[in-house]
Design a protein around this motif. Structure first.
Motif, short mmCIF file in Angstrom:
data_model
loop_
_atom_site.label_atom_id
_atom_site.label_comp_id
_atom_site.label_asym_id
_atom_site.label_seq_id
_atom_site.Cartn_x
_atom_site.Cartn_y
_atom_site.Cartn_z
N SER A 88 0.68 8.86 2.18
CA SER A 88 1.48 7.67 1.92
C SER A 88 2.61 7.54 2.94
O SER A 88 2.93 6.44 3.39
N TRP B 208 0.85 -1.21 0.00
CA TRP B 208 0.00 0.00 0.00
C TRP B 208 0.87 1.25 0.00
O TRP B 208 0.64 2.19 -0.74
N HIS B 209 1.87 1.20 0.87
CA HIS B 209 2.79 2.34 0.95
C HIS B 209 3.44 2.57 -0.40
O HIS B 209 3.46 3.69 -0.92
N THR C 170 0.84 3.92 -3.18
CA THR C 170 0.43 5.30 -2.96
C THR C 170 1.61 6.25 -3.18
O THR C 170 1.47 7.28 -3.83
N MET C 171 2.77 5.87 -2.68
CA MET C 171 3.91 6.76 -2.82
C MET C 171 4.30 6.92 -4.29
O MET C 171 4.53 8.04 -4.76
#
Lengths: 218, 652, 328
Positions: B569, B517-518, B521-522
């Motif tokens: 993020s 997820w990180h 999003t990043m």
């Protein structure tokens, strides 16, 4: 140059490993001394660059006011004292290599004295300035030079003094005649350190010639 | 200095006395022990003394009395504060003890959690201290970035005054630049280099510890600018605006000087360690590529930073003893600062790029199960970048009026540097060829670097072209370009490195689900934030403005909203860090990524002496594709190896 | 890249190359035809036209590079990515090096880079610095530049409609606005930048305080305004219209507000405007310091006096300070 291996908990080093680590330590002192000189060169080079940049720009016709001089006698005194220290440091190191510890110590302590004299004269000179620091490009770069020179003298003299103090303490810790010349790891590290120190002083002496020429001769 | 594996070691028998390990002269009662608390107290005391001393010295001077601003007191207060900090943490004990000949000594070692708040000589502790330090830097800098994007939501309605805005921008730039110089060398370089080269220690552990604690001091000095009223110059600090600015400028100049000492110290120690402490058999052609990149970076850190230090010193002299280095009217030159600053500043840019390449070069083979393609080209590329980076600084000054006749030369050198930089793409693409790619979180970040850095690099060629530079210099195009290289390159690599090595450093796995997820999003919001800025820049928006043409509001808002989501993020990352490290830690296997790297072969947690036996390196690194490849290193009596579970299968 | 192929494997490189060539050509053509003509800074001046062309050329070269790497990465992810993160510790291809791939990569990047540097240098030199500030002693000047500078210092009118001479204009950056002096029209100073069309302009950019940067966006002129420095930039106006001037070097608090608008008008309109403004401002112009390349407050900065940048030291510091430190 210490090791961090904790007493009791550390691995039992084999002789090969101890030898290897000792060589690495000596090598670190050697290459660290050289790298430090490289680093210091870039620092001094910034000063030299500034000097010649402002000199060639001559903005506002104010590179240097007519008859503007830093106190020349003091400047030469600092230069001579620094050169003496450098010579003594290098001479002492050479004598140490030849096996004369006494020569190293006498030359070294004399060097510390001349180094301290250089430091005092260099600071005292600031009270004798005949110009305002912002009066010209020359005056400004001169102030920069003085600050750097004080740093050089302090670092060099400190390094020289620590080797001498180390030599005295080695006698206490290792005992015997001239433990500085033994094959004990501490003595080997000590000699490597003295060599790097003398090398650094040689470098400072060359820098001193350059700066003296820039600020007191040219 | 290395002893090759083949050559027998000549043993010189040492004297009867054991070597100087563990001679302690600092047996002090507990209440005298030094830690973060004593450092803070000493720093405050030092600050107060310095301030008093400055007032005592200078309050009589007319330029102080008339202006009501005593820069000398400000400068001395900060300097003494830093010295007090170092005294308080114990950094000066050893140098002072040397004056009376103490050597071969060791500071008290504490083996509980408080070692993370002390002047620790263990490179692994320093590495972890750095992780926290750079994350602190990064989050404060990131908050300032959020403030900038908030202000730019609307060209006419202002959240901050123009004054506050410029201070935020300046603080953001400076903090991020300081952070970025250490973000990989500090945490990962210090932690991993000895493990990767098979050393039990760093060459100068005290200098290493100094580099960290002075890094923290630099953080405080640069943030002292805000209570001093900030500085309006951006991170570049151009004179005469620098000369004109208030006392916050002192914090900027001293902050860079203090951080500069830390950078020099870190680079110095690491370079010397790599040269001298490589394990037997670790020839230059067997060095892991990450170590190569750190070596090139360390060389830049040690050689370029003194110039910044000198520039900062001259600036402080201008501010305090009224010299005229940067005052054109008084025989100085405002160009002098630009030259000194960028002579440091451009190598610095590569200080921020090279370690990223190294991490990617280290991670790709593991997740593709292939040898690193064109290893020698990669190493040569890094050295080439490091050398060339000293000859390109005037491309920052194409429109400044300095040396116009040199422009073709600097255009050429700048474009030449893209050749060795391009090597990293050759290496990456060659390694991916016919690979078996595993898309773990570190690998995702590593591949994102290629995507981002490609855009950053190609736009760099645009910037180096003088005719195009006329339009894009000083605008959002530049801003976007260097965010693509530094954030898109370095920060993504740092994240890859953290996800990859934190299991080794802490013994705990980062959660891979939150990690993905990180990552996504990043990656997405980074690109959505910064790609529009290329267009904004081309459409004519200069950097560091609090207001802009109303027709650009759409793009700016798009960028701002993406930036906020990018901030979210980072919160995800922070949550993952908290979750995986403290709240619900999962014990990491000894070699979770099935790597052949030496750092994974030691015991877990790594003992303070790293290796039971100094390993002997037997072969090249990265022999992932060979089923019958010999082990990378002979670990002596097998300590460490026995505890690794998965490594055996690929090495057997 | 490594080119050995197993017998039943598809030829990866051929696939990628085909896709790359097709997509690159399409992207380049689309860009060149549809986007290129609208790329900033537009067509208002000679330098704008040339700099736009340079940008477009660079982008046409850059697009295939970007697309090539992206296709490669995408292809690698799709074809060589393992779907389930299965830990298969022994990998595929064991190529550590490939001389052919390495050599061709280095040769290709070097050639591209040298071509770009050559093209860029040619553009800078042929276009008189491409509208960038060339410092006080420009090396790449249009013909008539020296004569214009002489006329500027002498204050003689050298330009009239149809004369084809270089028109010198002085740009003075100050916190936080630009003012403009027209030395060949009596040296009047305005806040409006009006220029004649089809005329080579020599911008003489300087500053009174900190570093600014004169950025006439549509004219594709950018020159840093340094105190004590006359930074000269050239361009030739080609179209009439408005343009925006912004400061593009951080100059303090109101840097963001430091912009104004300029106009390129017909030659006769410009002549009218210049002569009327000169007459209207004559009384004010007398109060201004005489035209000079740079302006500096005097030693103390207090009296507000200015002196022209000349051949002698403006004040005697020896007189001011004597040979001693001033009382402080």
């Amino acid at each position: 140059m210490t090791d961090m291996i904790e007493k009791g908990k550390g691995p039992t080093s084999t002789p090969e490993e101890r030898e290897f680590e000792l060589r690495a330590q000596i090598g670190s002192i050697w290459s660290g001394g050289r790298l430090f000189i490289g680093m210091y060169t870039f620092l001094l080079a910034s000063e030299v660059f500034s000097y010649f940049y402002l000199r060639s720009s001559n903005n506002g016709m104010l590179w240097r006011l007519p008859h503007q001089h830093a106190p020349i006698a003091y400047g030469w005194a600092v230069f001579i004292a620094m050169s003496l220290t450098a010579l003594l440091a290098m001479y002492g190191q050479r004598q140490l290599k030849k096996g004369s510890v006494v020569d190293f110590q006498v030359a070294g302590w004399t060097g510390v004295t001349t180094g301290l004299i250089a430091l005092i004269v260099q600071i005292w000179q600031l009270t004798k300035l005949s110009f305002f620091p912002g009066s010209s490009g020359y005056a400004s770069t001169y102030m920069g030079f003085v600050v750097m020179n004080i740093a050089s003298i302090v670092i060099g003299t400190y390094w020289l003094e620590t080797t001498l103090a180390r030599s005295l303490r080695l006698r206490k810790e290792l005992g015997g005649e001239n433990p500085e010349l033994s094959m004990d790891p501490m003595a080997q590290l000590f000699r490597a350190n003295v060599a790097s120190m003398a090398y650094f002083w040689g470098f400072l002496a060359i820098g001193g010639v350059l700066f003296t020429a820039m600020f007191y001769v040219m | 200095m290395t002893i090759s594996a083949e050559r027998p070691i000549e043993v010189v028998t040492p004297s009867a006395t054991p070597p100087a390990y563990g001679r302690s002269w600092t047996q002090r009662p507990g209440w005298m022990s030094q830690h973060l608390g004593t450092a803070i107290v000493a720093a405050i005391l030092g600050y107060a003394i310095g301030h008093w001393f400055g007032n005592y010295l200078a309050s009589g001077y007319s330029f102080v009395a008339n202006s009501g601003q005593n820069s000398i007191a400000d400068a001395l207060a900060l300097t003494f504060g830093v010295v007090g900090w170092l005294l308080g943490i114990g950094a000066l004990n050893y140098p002072l003890a040397k004056l009376i000949g103490r050597d071969g000594a060791k500071e008290e070692t504490v083996d509980n959690w408080t070692k993370y708040f002390r002047y620790s000589l263990d490179h692994k502790v320093v590495g972890l201290q750095y992780v926290v330090g750079v994350l602190l830097f990064m989050f404060t800098g990131g908050l300032l970035a959020m403030a900038i994007r908030t202000e730019l939501l609307n060209p006419t309605t202002h959240v901050f005054s123009a004054d506050t805005y410029i201070k935020i921008v300046s603080e953001h730039g400076t903090v991020m630049m300081m952070m970025a110089t250490s973000i990989i060398v500090g945490p990962l370089g210090n932690y991993l280099v000895p493990l990767m080269i098979g050393a039990r220690r760093m060459a100068f552990p005290r200098i290493e510890a100094l580099s960290f604690w002075i890094f923290v001091a630099g953080y405080m000095v640069i943030f002292s600018a805000l209570p001093y009223g900030g500085f309006p110059t951006g991170w570049t600090g151009y004179a005469p605006l620098q000369t004109q600015a208030g006392p916050g400028m002192i914090s900027y100049l001293l902050g860079f000087a203090v951080i500069g000492i830390g950078m020099m110290a870190a680079g110095f120690n690491i370079a010397v360690s790599i040269i001298n402490y490589r394990a037997p058999g670790m020839t230059w052609s067997r060095l892991p590529i990450f170590v190569w990149s750190i070596l090139a970076t360390a060389a830049l850190l040690t050689l370029a930073t003194p110039v910044l230090f000198a520039g900062g010193l001259f600036g402080v002299l201008d501010k305090t003893v009224q010299t005229a280095f940067y005052v054109t009217e008084h025989g100085g030159s405002s160009y002098l600062w630009q030259n000194l600053f960028w002579f440091f500043g451009h190598p610095e840019v590569y200080i921020m790029a090279l370690p990223g390449f190294g991490i990617v070069g280290e991670i790709l083979p593991v997740f593709t199960r292939k040898p690193l393609f064109a290893y020698k080209v990669a190493a040569a590329g890094m050295i080439g970048v490091a050398l060339l980076s000293f000859f390109v600084w005037q491309h920052h000054l194409f429109q400044s009026g300095i040396n116009p006749d040199m422009r073709p030369l600097f255009m050429l050198t700048t474009e030449l540097i893209s050749i060795p930089t391009g090597f990293i793409f050759l290496v990456g693409m060659g390694t991916l060829y016919k690979a078996k790619i595993r898309f773990e979180v570190p690998m995702l970040f590593a591949m994102a670097l290629f995507f981002n850095f490609l855009i950053g690099g190609v736009t760099g060629v645009f910037l180096s072209d003088v005719p195009v530079n006329v339009t894009v210099h000083g605008g959002f195009f530049v801003l976007s370009h260097f965010h693509y290289t530094i954030m898109g390159g370095l920060l993504f690599a740092f994240m890859a490195g953290l996800y990859y090595w934190l299991p080794k450093m802490t013994g705990r796995m980062m959660n891979s689900r939150i990690g993905k997820w990180h990552f996504w999003t990043m990656f997405i919001f980074f690109n959505l934030t910064f790609f529009p800025m290329f267009i904004i820049g081309l459409l004519g928006q200069p950097r560091r403005v609090y207001t802009y043409a109303p027709r650009l509001q759409g793009l700016n808002d798009f960028s701002s909203i993406s930036a906020f989501l990018l901030g979210v993020s980072f919160l995800i990352f922070f949550a993952n860090l908290m979750w995986s490290m403290w709240i619900s830690p999962v014990k990491a296997p000894a070699n979770p990524w099935d790597s052949l790297g030496l750092e994974w072969q030691t015991a877990n947690p790594v003992p303070s002496y790293n290796f039971e036996r100094i390993p002997v390196i037997m072969t090249d690194p990265y022999r992932y594709s060979e089923a019958d490849a010999p082990a990378f290193a002979d670990m002596g009596d097998g300590a460490g190896r026995s505890s690794s579970t998965t490594a055996g299968s690929s090495q057997a | 890249m490594a080119t050995e192929n197993a017998q039943n494997e598809p030829n990866h490189l051929r696939r990628m190359t085909t896709a790359w060539v097709i997509i690159s050509v399409i992207a380049d053509v689309l860009f060149w035809v549809f986007v290129g003509p609208h790329v900033p800074p537009g067509h208002m001046t000679e330098t704008a036209i040339n700099n736009q062309r340079t940008f477009n050329v660079l982008l046409v070269i850059a697009l295939p590079v970007l697309i090539g790497v992206w296709i490669y990465l995408g292809y690698a992810i799709v074809v060589w990515g393992s779907k389930r993160n299965s830990v298969d510790s022994i990998g595929g291809e064991s190529a550590r090096t490939n001389r052919k791939a390495q050599t061709s990569w280095i040769v290709v990047t070097s050639v591209v880079v040298l071509i770009l540097a050559g093209y860029g240098s040619y553009a800078v030199i042929a276009e008189h610095g491409s509208g960038g500030g060339e410092g006080p002693n420009p090396v790449w000047t249009p013909s008539g530049a020296a004569q214009a500078q002489t006329a500027a210092l002498a204050g003689t009118q050298n330009w009239s409609p149809g004369s084809k001479n270089v028109l010198p204009v002085q740009v003075i950056g100050q916190q936080w606005k630009f003012t403009y002096r027209y030395p060949t029209f009596g040296g009047f100073e305005t806040t409006q930048l009006i220029l004649p069309v089809n005329t080579e302009i020599a911008f003489n950019v300087t500053s009174l305080d900190v570093i600014h940067s004169f950025w006439a966006y549509q004219l594709s002129v950018k020159a840093d305004a340094n105190p004590q420095v006359n930074d000269v930039a050239y361009t030739e106006t080609k179209q009439m219209g408005n343009f925006v001037v912004r400061c593009s070097e951080l100059c303090g608090i109101w840097h963001g507000s430091m912009y104004n608008y300029g106009k390129v008008v017909s030659q006769s309109d410009f002549m009218n405007w210049a002569t009327t403004t000169e007459a209207a401002n004559a009384a004010n112009t007398k109060l201004l310091p005489p035209f000079a390349w740079t302006y500096v407050p005097d030693a103390n900065g207090a009296s507000g006096g200015y002196y022209p940048d000349g051949k002698q030291t403006p004040y005697s510091t020896v007189e001011l300070y004597g040979s001693k430190t001033p009382a402080s």
